[in-house]
Design a protein around this motif. Structure first.
Motif, mmCIF file in Angstrom:
data_model
loop_
_atom_site.group_PDB
_atom_site.id
_atom_site.type_symbol
_atom_site.label_atom_id
_atom_site.label_comp_id
_atom_site.label_asym_id
_atom_site.label_seq_id
_atom_site.Cartn_x
_atom_site.Cartn_y
_atom_site.Cartn_z
ATOM 1 N N SER A 15 -17.855 -44.688 17.440
ATOM 2 C CA SER A 15 -18.867 -43.780 16.949
ATOM 3 C C SER A 15 -18.054 -42.367 16.581
ATOM 4 C CB SER A 15 -20.189 -43.646 17.759
ATOM 5 O OG SER A 15 -19.860 -43.291 18.993
ATOM 6 N N PRO A 16 -17.141 -42.037 17.327
ATOM 7 C CA PRO A 16 -16.396 -40.673 17.137
ATOM 8 C C PRO A 16 -15.557 -41.015 15.910
ATOM 9 C CG PRO A 16 -16.053 -41.249 19.539
ATOM 10 C CD PRO A 16 -16.853 -42.189 18.769
ATOM 11 N N THR A 17 -14.987 -41.858 15.645
ATOM 12 C CA THR A 17 -14.280 -42.303 14.267
ATOM 13 C C THR A 17 -15.134 -42.154 13.040
ATOM 14 O OG1 THR A 17 -12.578 -43.721 15.426
ATOM 15 C CG2 THR A 17 -12.978 -44.044 12.999
ATOM 16 N N ALA A 18 -16.475 -42.811 13.017
ATOM 17 C CA ALA A 18 -17.202 -42.844 12.051
ATOM 18 C C ALA A 18 -17.999 -41.258 12.093
ATOM 19 C CB ALA A 18 -18.782 -43.421 12.709
ATOM 20 N N GLU A 19 -18.005 -40.428 13.052
ATOM 21 C CA GLU A 19 -18.448 -38.957 13.012
ATOM 22 C C GLU A 19 -17.355 -38.358 11.974
ATOM 23 O OE1 GLU A 19 -19.646 -35.375 15.485
ATOM 24 O OE2 GLU A 19 -19.097 -37.066 16.775
ATOM 25 N N GLN A 20 -16.086 -38.458 12.438
ATOM 26 C CA GLN A 20 -15.179 -37.999 11.953
ATOM 27 C C GLN A 20 -14.781 -38.199 10.391
ATOM 28 O OE1 GLN A 20 -11.675 -37.218 14.149
ATOM 29 N NE2 GLN A 20 -10.363 -36.733 12.485
ATOM 30 N N VAL A 21 -14.964 -39.629 10.131
ATOM 31 C CA VAL A 21 -14.688 -40.243 8.735
ATOM 32 C C VAL A 21 -16.014 -39.494 7.882
ATOM 33 C CG1 VAL A 21 -15.117 -42.161 7.267
ATOM 34 C CG2 VAL A 21 -13.798 -42.095 9.583
ATOM 35 N N PHE A 22 -16.994 -39.291 8.126
ATOM 36 C CA PHE A 22 -18.312 -38.866 7.514
ATOM 37 C C PHE A 22 -18.447 -37.334 7.599
ATOM 38 C CE2 PHE A 22 -18.882 -43.290 7.738
ATOM 39 C CZ PHE A 22 -18.693 -43.765 6.160
ATOM 40 N N ALA A 23 -17.797 -36.532 8.445
ATOM 41 C CA ALA A 23 -17.950 -35.391 8.565
ATOM 42 C C ALA A 23 -17.802 -34.387 7.445
ATOM 43 C CB ALA A 23 -17.367 -34.812 9.855
ATOM 44 N N THR A 24 -16.969 -34.666 6.564
ATOM 45 C CA THR A 24 -16.736 -33.823 5.088
ATOM 46 C C THR A 24 -17.807 -33.964 4.075
ATOM 47 O OG1 THR A 24 -15.230 -35.620 4.504
ATOM 48 C CG2 THR A 24 -14.465 -33.709 5.786
ATOM 49 N N ARG A 26 -21.102 -33.390 2.166
ATOM 50 C CA ARG A 26 -21.824 -32.265 2.109
ATOM 51 C C ARG A 26 -23.563 -32.466 2.133
ATOM 52 N NH1 ARG A 26 -18.769 -27.927 -1.719
ATOM 53 N NH2 ARG A 26 -16.717 -28.185 -0.851
ATOM 54 N N ASP A 27 -23.732 -33.793 2.056
ATOM 55 C CA ASP A 27 -25.242 -34.199 1.849
ATOM 56 C C ASP A 27 -25.674 -34.609 3.035
ATOM 57 O OD1 ASP A 27 -23.415 -36.510 1.509
ATOM 58 O OD2 ASP A 27 -25.164 -37.904 0.796
ATOM 59 N N ILE A 28 -24.866 -34.710 4.385
ATOM 60 C CA ILE A 28 -25.219 -35.175 5.614
ATOM 61 C C ILE A 28 -24.999 -34.239 6.724
ATOM 62 C CG2 ILE A 28 -25.964 -37.577 4.837
ATOM 63 C CD1 ILE A 28 -23.064 -38.459 6.337
ATOM 64 N N GLU A 29 -25.668 -34.169 7.825
ATOM 65 C CA GLU A 29 -25.092 -33.709 9.059
ATOM 66 C C GLU A 29 -24.859 -34.985 10.009
ATOM 67 O OE1 GLU A 29 -24.675 -30.624 10.233
ATOM 68 O OE2 GLU A 29 -24.932 -29.714 8.483
ATOM 69 N N VAL A 30 -23.670 -35.038 10.753
ATOM 70 C CA VAL A 30 -23.167 -36.126 11.365
ATOM 71 C C VAL A 30 -23.112 -35.847 12.885
ATOM 72 C CG1 VAL A 30 -22.359 -37.640 9.538
ATOM 73 C CG2 VAL A 30 -20.904 -35.886 10.966
ATOM 74 N N ASP A 31 -23.344 -36.619 13.877
ATOM 75 C CA ASP A 31 -23.115 -36.593 15.260
ATOM 76 C C ASP A 31 -22.935 -38.079 15.945
ATOM 77 O OD1 ASP A 31 -22.834 -35.309 17.684
ATOM 78 O OD2 ASP A 31 -24.487 -34.521 17.791
ATOM 79 N N SER A 32 -22.438 -37.853 16.890
ATOM 80 C CA SER A 32 -22.233 -39.214 17.729
ATOM 81 C C SER A 32 -22.497 -39.274 18.959
ATOM 82 C CB SER A 32 -20.675 -39.773 17.281
ATOM 83 O OG SER A 32 -19.848 -39.136 18.106
ATOM 84 N N ALA A 33 -22.804 -40.625 19.571
ATOM 85 C CA ALA A 33 -23.170 -40.504 20.939
ATOM 86 C C ALA A 33 -22.959 -41.993 21.478
ATOM 87 C CB ALA A 33 -24.666 -40.252 21.217
ATOM 88 N N GLY A 34 -23.042 -42.062 22.895
ATOM 89 C CA GLY A 34 -22.782 -43.451 23.511
ATOM 90 C C GLY A 34 -24.001 -44.055 24.524
ATOM 91 N N THR A 35 -24.241 -45.249 24.347
ATOM 92 C CA THR A 35 -25.367 -45.838 25.089
ATOM 93 C C THR A 35 -25.161 -45.694 26.613
ATOM 94 O OG1 THR A 35 -24.649 -47.926 24.820
ATOM 95 C CG2 THR A 35 -26.324 -47.105 23.171
ATOM 96 N N ASN A 36 -24.080 -45.925 26.936
ATOM 97 C CA ASN A 36 -23.725 -45.690 28.403
ATOM 98 C C ASN A 36 -24.121 -44.234 29.045
ATOM 99 O OD1 ASN A 36 -22.796 -48.418 27.909
ATOM 100 N ND2 ASN A 36 -20.865 -48.319 28.429
ATOM 101 N N HIS A 37 -24.418 -44.342 30.479
ATOM 102 C CA HIS A 37 -24.626 -43.183 31.032
ATOM 103 C C HIS A 37 -23.375 -42.314 31.414
ATOM 104 C CE1 HIS A 37 -23.566 -45.872 34.388
ATOM 105 N NE2 HIS A 37 -23.315 -44.604 34.994
ATOM 106 N N ASP A 38 -22.220 -43.016 31.416
ATOM 107 C CA ASP A 38 -20.822 -42.332 31.183
ATOM 108 C C ASP A 38 -20.225 -42.240 30.139
ATOM 109 O OD1 ASP A 38 -20.387 -44.968 30.981
ATOM 110 O OD2 ASP A 38 -18.796 -45.130 32.566
ATOM 111 N N ALA A 39 -20.953 -42.224 28.969
ATOM 112 C CA ALA A 39 -20.457 -41.916 27.606
ATOM 113 C C ALA A 39 -19.700 -40.312 27.614
ATOM 114 C CB ALA A 39 -21.375 -42.102 26.353
#
Length: 106
Positions: A15-24, A26-39
């Motif tokens: 998910s951090p890779t995806a966030e970085q790939v699509f961060a540039t 201009r038509d979207i805002e991106v973020d990423s997160a993990g489902t595990n409690h220790d993400a």
């Protein structure tokens, strides 16, 4: 502008890779997160509510998302079927993301 959330288990590789790939874009805002409690960045009800579309890497992430955040979940959820076989910014992972994600952002 659409708010796009990418979700995997630990929020360390996919998910951090995806966030970085699509961060540039201009038509979207991106973020990423993990489902595990220790993400690195754990998934929260606020993040789920913020998102217009949520990309999960595996079906198990969709299941956890739907069970744990049902009240906050209003976004469309898309499973990319990308296994945990890639390093951060792995060219093969980037290629898969660039192939599978954009068609859902139109």
């Amino acid at each position: 502008m659409k708010n796009v959330l990418f979700v995997c288990s630990q929020n360390k590789l996919r998910s951090p890779t995806a966030e970085q790939v699509f961060a540039t874009r201009r038509d979207i805002e991106v973020d990423s997160a993990g489902t595990n409690h220790d993400a690195e960045n754990p998934l929260t009800p606020e993040l789920v509510a913020w998102a217009d579309i949520i990309f999960v890497m595996e079906k198990t992430h969709r299941t956890k998302l739907q069970k744990k955040f049902a009240k906050a979940l209003k976004a469309r959820v898309v499973c990319l079927d990308i296994p945990d076989d890639y390093a951060f910014m792995d060219p093969a992972l980037v290629a898969l993301l660039e192939e599978r994600v954009p068609k859902h952002l139109r």
